[in-house]
Scaffold this active site. Structure first.
Site, PDB file in Angstrom:
ATOM      1  N   GLU A  43       0.954  -1.211  -0.064  1.00  0.00           N
ATOM      2  CA  GLU A  43       0.082  -0.059   0.029  1.00  0.00           C
ATOM      3  C   GLU A  43       0.832   1.364   0.053  1.00  0.00           C
ATOM      4  O   GLU A  43       1.983   1.325   0.757  1.00  0.00           O
ATOM      5  CB  GLU A  43      -1.124   0.016   1.178  1.00  0.00           C
ATOM      6  N   LYS A 112      -9.573   2.951  -1.882  1.00  0.00           N
ATOM      7  CA  LYS A 112      -9.988   2.168  -0.469  1.00  0.00           C
ATOM      8  C   LYS A 112     -11.115   2.682  -0.131  1.00  0.00           C
ATOM      9  O   LYS A 112     -11.338   4.028  -0.127  1.00  0.00           O
ATOM     10  CB  LYS A 112      -8.685   2.530   0.425  1.00  0.00           C
ATOM     11  N   CYS A 146      -5.780  -2.943   3.090  1.00  0.00           N
ATOM     12  CA  CYS A 146      -5.164  -2.804   4.436  1.00  0.00           C
ATOM     13  C   CYS A 146      -6.414  -2.941   5.373  1.00  0.00           C
ATOM     14  O   CYS A 146      -6.967  -3.850   5.651  1.00  0.00           O
ATOM     15  CB  CYS A 146      -4.411  -1.563   4.541  1.00  0.00           C
TER      16      CYS A 146
END
Length: 261
Positions: A43, A112, A146
Protein backbone atom coordinates in the site's frame (compact mmCIF):
# COMPACT_ATOMS: atom_id res chain seq x y z
CA UNK A 1 -5.37 -23.06 -12.56
CA UNK A 2 -1.99 -22.77 -10.85
CA UNK A 3 -0.43 -19.33 -10.52
CA UNK A 4 2.85 -18.35 -8.93
CA UNK A 5 2.67 -15.09 -7.04
CA UNK A 6 5.59 -12.89 -5.97
CA UNK A 7 4.78 -10.40 -3.21
CA UNK A 8 7.33 -7.61 -2.77
CA UNK A 9 7.78 -6.80 0.91
CA UNK A 10 9.64 -3.49 0.67
CA UNK A 11 10.67 -0.56 2.82
CA UNK A 12 9.20 2.81 1.82
CA UNK A 13 10.92 6.15 2.23
CA UNK A 14 8.40 8.61 3.61
CA UNK A 15 7.47 11.26 1.06
CA UNK A 16 10.10 10.25 -1.53
CA UNK A 17 8.32 8.95 -4.65
CA UNK A 18 11.44 9.10 -6.83
CA UNK A 19 13.44 6.81 -4.54
CA UNK A 20 10.49 4.49 -3.88
CA UNK A 21 9.75 4.08 -7.59
CA UNK A 22 13.40 3.24 -8.22
CA UNK A 23 13.37 0.68 -5.38
CA UNK A 24 10.12 -0.95 -6.50
CA UNK A 25 11.23 -1.13 -10.14
CA UNK A 26 14.40 -2.94 -9.08
CA UNK A 27 12.42 -5.37 -6.93
CA UNK A 28 10.01 -6.07 -9.79
CA UNK A 29 13.01 -6.82 -12.01
CA UNK A 30 14.36 -9.22 -9.38
CA UNK A 31 11.00 -10.95 -8.95
CA UNK A 32 10.52 -11.27 -12.70
CA UNK A 33 13.74 -13.26 -13.02
CA UNK A 34 11.91 -16.23 -11.46
CA UNK A 35 9.05 -15.82 -13.93
CA UNK A 36 6.06 -15.60 -11.59
CA UNK A 37 2.57 -15.15 -12.97
CA UNK A 38 1.71 -12.25 -10.66
CA UNK A 39 3.78 -9.61 -8.86
CA UNK A 40 2.21 -7.72 -5.95
CA UNK A 41 3.24 -4.45 -4.26
CA UNK A 42 2.21 -2.97 -0.87
CA UNK A 43 0.00 0.00 0.00
CA UNK A 44 1.03 3.62 -0.73
CA UNK A 45 4.42 2.39 -1.85
CA UNK A 46 5.35 5.61 -3.67
CA UNK A 47 4.79 8.00 -0.76
CA UNK A 48 4.16 6.15 2.45
CA UNK A 49 1.76 7.81 4.88
CA UNK A 50 3.12 11.32 4.28
CA UNK A 51 -0.48 12.46 4.33
CA UNK A 52 0.14 16.18 4.80
CA UNK A 53 2.14 16.31 1.54
CA UNK A 54 0.03 14.09 -0.70
CA UNK A 55 -1.28 17.09 -2.60
CA UNK A 56 2.34 17.86 -3.46
CA UNK A 57 3.77 14.38 -4.03
CA UNK A 58 0.73 12.39 -5.16
CA UNK A 59 0.40 11.15 -8.74
CA UNK A 60 -2.05 13.20 -10.82
CA UNK A 61 -4.74 10.78 -11.99
CA UNK A 62 -2.24 7.98 -11.35
CA UNK A 63 -0.75 8.59 -14.78
CA UNK A 64 2.94 8.17 -13.93
CA UNK A 65 2.46 4.89 -12.08
CA UNK A 66 -0.04 3.51 -14.57
CA UNK A 67 2.40 4.17 -17.36
CA UNK A 68 5.34 2.63 -15.48
CA UNK A 69 3.46 -0.46 -14.30
CA UNK A 70 2.05 -1.03 -17.77
CA UNK A 71 5.55 -0.86 -19.23
CA UNK A 72 6.99 -3.25 -16.64
CA UNK A 73 4.13 -5.74 -16.97
CA UNK A 74 4.61 -5.80 -20.73
CA UNK A 75 8.41 -5.92 -20.52
CA UNK A 76 8.46 -8.89 -18.14
CA UNK A 77 5.27 -10.53 -19.43
CA UNK A 78 3.82 -10.67 -15.92
CA UNK A 79 0.59 -9.60 -14.26
CA UNK A 80 1.13 -6.83 -11.71
CA UNK A 81 -1.16 -5.99 -8.82
CA UNK A 82 0.48 -2.63 -8.29
CA UNK A 83 -0.23 -2.08 -4.62
CA UNK A 84 -1.74 1.34 -4.06
CA UNK A 85 -0.68 4.93 -4.59
CA UNK A 86 -1.92 8.40 -3.74
CA UNK A 87 -3.94 9.36 -6.82
CA UNK A 88 -4.64 13.09 -7.16
CA UNK A 89 -7.84 14.09 -8.93
CA UNK A 90 -9.99 17.21 -9.16
CA UNK A 91 -12.36 15.59 -6.65
CA UNK A 92 -9.69 14.74 -4.10
CA UNK A 93 -6.86 12.35 -3.32
CA UNK A 94 -7.57 8.61 -3.34
CA UNK A 95 -5.65 5.60 -2.04
CA UNK A 96 -5.85 3.63 -5.27
CA UNK A 97 -4.77 0.16 -6.38
CA UNK A 98 -4.19 -0.76 -10.03
CA UNK A 99 -3.78 -4.14 -11.75
CA UNK A 100 -2.26 -4.91 -15.15
CA UNK A 101 -2.08 -8.01 -17.32
CA UNK A 102 0.93 -9.48 -19.08
CA UNK A 103 0.41 -7.22 -22.10
CA UNK A 104 0.44 -4.12 -19.94
CA UNK A 105 -3.28 -3.52 -20.18
CA UNK A 106 -4.95 -2.16 -17.05
CA UNK A 107 -7.43 -4.75 -15.78
CA UNK A 108 -8.36 -3.38 -12.38
CA UNK A 109 -8.68 -0.24 -10.27
CA UNK A 110 -9.88 0.14 -6.70
CA UNK A 111 -9.85 3.08 -4.32
CA UNK A 112 -9.82 2.25 -0.60
CA UNK A 113 -13.32 2.40 0.85
CA UNK A 114 -12.56 2.29 4.58
CA UNK A 115 -10.24 5.05 5.77
CA UNK A 116 -8.50 4.53 9.09
CA UNK A 117 -9.14 7.30 11.58
CA UNK A 118 -6.36 6.01 13.79
CA UNK A 119 -3.91 7.31 11.16
CA UNK A 120 -6.07 10.36 10.24
CA UNK A 121 -6.41 9.01 6.72
CA UNK A 122 -9.92 10.41 6.39
CA UNK A 123 -8.60 13.98 6.80
CA UNK A 124 -6.48 13.79 3.66
CA UNK A 125 -7.91 11.01 1.50
CA UNK A 126 -11.33 10.61 -0.09
CA UNK A 127 -13.05 7.21 0.17
CA UNK A 128 -13.65 5.09 -2.89
CA UNK A 129 -17.12 4.04 -3.96
CA UNK A 130 -16.77 0.83 -5.96
CA UNK A 131 -15.57 -2.77 -5.54
CA UNK A 132 -12.15 -4.09 -6.47
CA UNK A 133 -13.13 -7.10 -8.60
CA UNK A 134 -11.17 -7.93 -11.76
CA UNK A 135 -10.25 -10.90 -13.96
CA UNK A 136 -6.70 -12.26 -13.71
CA UNK A 137 -5.71 -14.93 -16.25
CA UNK A 138 -9.42 -15.82 -16.54
CA UNK A 139 -9.56 -16.22 -12.76
CA UNK A 140 -11.97 -13.95 -10.87
CA UNK A 141 -9.98 -11.93 -8.34
CA UNK A 142 -10.37 -8.85 -6.18
CA UNK A 143 -8.23 -6.31 -4.40
CA UNK A 144 -8.88 -4.47 -1.17
CA UNK A 145 -6.50 -2.32 0.88
CA UNK A 146 -5.19 -2.80 4.43
CA UNK A 147 -7.88 -1.55 6.88
CA UNK A 148 -10.58 -2.99 4.58
CA UNK A 149 -9.91 -6.45 6.01
CA UNK A 150 -11.56 -5.40 9.28
CA UNK A 151 -14.90 -5.22 7.45
CA UNK A 152 -15.99 -8.79 6.67
CA UNK A 153 -19.16 -7.71 4.91
CA UNK A 154 -17.07 -5.71 2.41
CA UNK A 155 -14.80 -8.66 1.71
CA UNK A 156 -17.79 -11.02 1.36
CA UNK A 157 -19.36 -8.71 -1.23
CA UNK A 158 -16.35 -9.28 -3.50
CA UNK A 159 -16.49 -13.04 -3.02
CA UNK A 160 -20.19 -13.08 -3.89
CA UNK A 161 -19.18 -11.57 -7.23
CA UNK A 162 -16.98 -14.61 -7.82
CA UNK A 163 -13.51 -13.75 -6.53
CA UNK A 164 -11.27 -16.75 -5.87
CA UNK A 165 -8.16 -14.75 -4.94
CA UNK A 166 -8.15 -11.71 -2.66
CA UNK A 167 -5.14 -9.38 -2.93
CA UNK A 168 -4.42 -7.15 0.09
CA UNK A 169 -1.71 -4.48 -0.23
CA UNK A 170 -1.05 -2.96 3.18
CA UNK A 171 0.95 -0.77 5.56
CA UNK A 172 0.07 -2.67 8.71
CA UNK A 173 1.88 -1.68 11.94
CA UNK A 174 3.93 -4.09 14.01
CA UNK A 175 2.00 -3.47 17.24
CA UNK A 176 -1.07 -5.08 15.69
CA UNK A 177 0.67 -7.98 13.96
CA UNK A 178 -1.58 -10.53 15.67
CA UNK A 179 -4.63 -8.77 14.22
CA UNK A 180 -3.07 -8.83 10.74
CA UNK A 181 -2.46 -12.56 10.82
CA UNK A 182 -5.75 -13.54 12.45
CA UNK A 183 -7.92 -11.32 10.28
CA UNK A 184 -6.32 -12.56 7.06
CA UNK A 185 -6.67 -16.21 8.07
CA UNK A 186 -10.31 -15.63 9.02
CA UNK A 187 -11.09 -13.85 5.75
CA UNK A 188 -9.63 -16.83 3.85
CA UNK A 189 -11.60 -19.42 5.86
CA UNK A 190 -14.96 -17.68 5.85
CA UNK A 191 -14.76 -16.81 2.14
CA UNK A 192 -13.06 -20.05 1.04
CA UNK A 193 -10.59 -18.15 -1.10
CA UNK A 194 -6.87 -17.51 -1.41
CA UNK A 195 -5.57 -14.40 0.32
CA UNK A 196 -2.37 -12.79 -0.96
CA UNK A 197 -1.44 -10.06 1.53
CA UNK A 198 1.58 -7.84 0.82
CA UNK A 199 2.71 -5.68 3.72
CA UNK A 200 5.54 -3.17 3.91
CA UNK A 201 8.48 -3.11 6.32
CA UNK A 202 10.51 -0.31 7.87
CA UNK A 203 9.38 2.72 9.85
CA UNK A 204 8.04 6.21 9.37
CA UNK A 205 7.74 9.02 11.93
CA UNK A 206 4.76 7.36 13.62
CA UNK A 207 4.93 3.60 13.07
CA UNK A 208 7.08 0.54 12.58
CA UNK A 209 5.51 -1.85 10.10
CA UNK A 210 4.98 -5.56 10.56
CA UNK A 211 6.05 -7.21 7.33
CA UNK A 212 4.78 -10.78 7.54
CA UNK A 213 3.56 -10.80 3.97
CA UNK A 214 1.41 -13.92 3.64
CA UNK A 215 -0.31 -16.27 1.22
CA UNK A 216 -3.19 -18.25 2.73
CA UNK A 217 -5.21 -21.02 1.09
CA UNK A 218 -9.02 -21.52 1.20
CA UNK A 219 -8.68 -23.85 4.21
CA UNK A 220 -7.03 -21.04 6.14
CA UNK A 221 -3.61 -22.68 5.97
CA UNK A 222 -0.64 -20.33 5.61
CA UNK A 223 1.27 -21.67 2.61
CA UNK A 224 3.94 -18.95 2.68
CA UNK A 225 4.89 -16.14 5.06
CA UNK A 226 7.94 -13.95 5.48
CA UNK A 227 9.65 -14.64 8.79
CA UNK A 228 10.57 -11.11 9.77
CA UNK A 229 10.56 -7.42 9.04
CA UNK A 230 13.23 -7.28 6.34
CA UNK A 231 12.88 -6.47 2.67
CA UNK A 232 12.28 -9.64 0.69
CA UNK A 233 10.18 -11.18 -2.07
CA UNK A 234 7.76 -13.92 -1.07
CA UNK A 235 6.98 -16.56 -3.70
CA UNK A 236 4.08 -18.99 -3.48
CA UNK A 237 1.88 -21.07 -5.75
CA UNK A 238 -1.90 -20.83 -5.64
CA UNK A 239 -4.16 -23.43 -7.22
CA UNK A 240 -7.60 -22.04 -7.91
CA UNK A 241 -8.99 -25.58 -8.34
CA UNK A 242 -8.68 -25.86 -4.57
CA UNK A 243 -11.16 -23.01 -4.15
CA UNK A 244 -13.82 -24.98 -5.99
CA UNK A 245 -12.95 -28.13 -4.04
CA UNK A 246 -13.29 -26.41 -0.67
CA UNK A 247 -16.52 -24.67 -1.63
CA UNK A 248 -17.99 -28.00 -2.77
CA UNK A 249 -16.96 -29.82 0.41
CA UNK A 250 -18.34 -27.15 2.74
CA UNK A 251 -21.08 -25.35 0.76
CA UNK A 252 -21.12 -22.17 2.83
CA UNK A 253 -22.52 -20.03 0.06
CA UNK A 254 -25.39 -22.40 -0.65
CA UNK A 255 -26.24 -22.48 3.07
CA UNK A 256 -26.36 -18.70 3.53
CA UNK A 257 -29.64 -17.16 4.77
CA UNK A 258 -29.24 -13.56 3.60
CA UNK A 259 -32.95 -12.82 4.06
CA UNK A 260 -32.23 -12.81 7.80
CA UNK A 261 -29.03 -10.72 7.75
Amino acid sequence: MKLTVAAIQMDIQLGNPKQNIKRASKRIEQAAMKKPDVIVLPELWTTGYDLERLDEIGDTNGEEIKRLMSELASKYQVNIVAGSIAKKTDEGIYNTMYAFNRKGKQIGEYSKLHLIRLMQEEKYIAPGSSKGNFMLENVPAAGVICYDIRFPEWIRSHILEGASILFVPAEWPAQRLSHWRNLLITRAIENQCYVVACNRVGSDKNNTFAGHTMVIDPWGEIIAETDGEEETILFAEVDTDLVEEVRNRIPVFEDRRPEFY
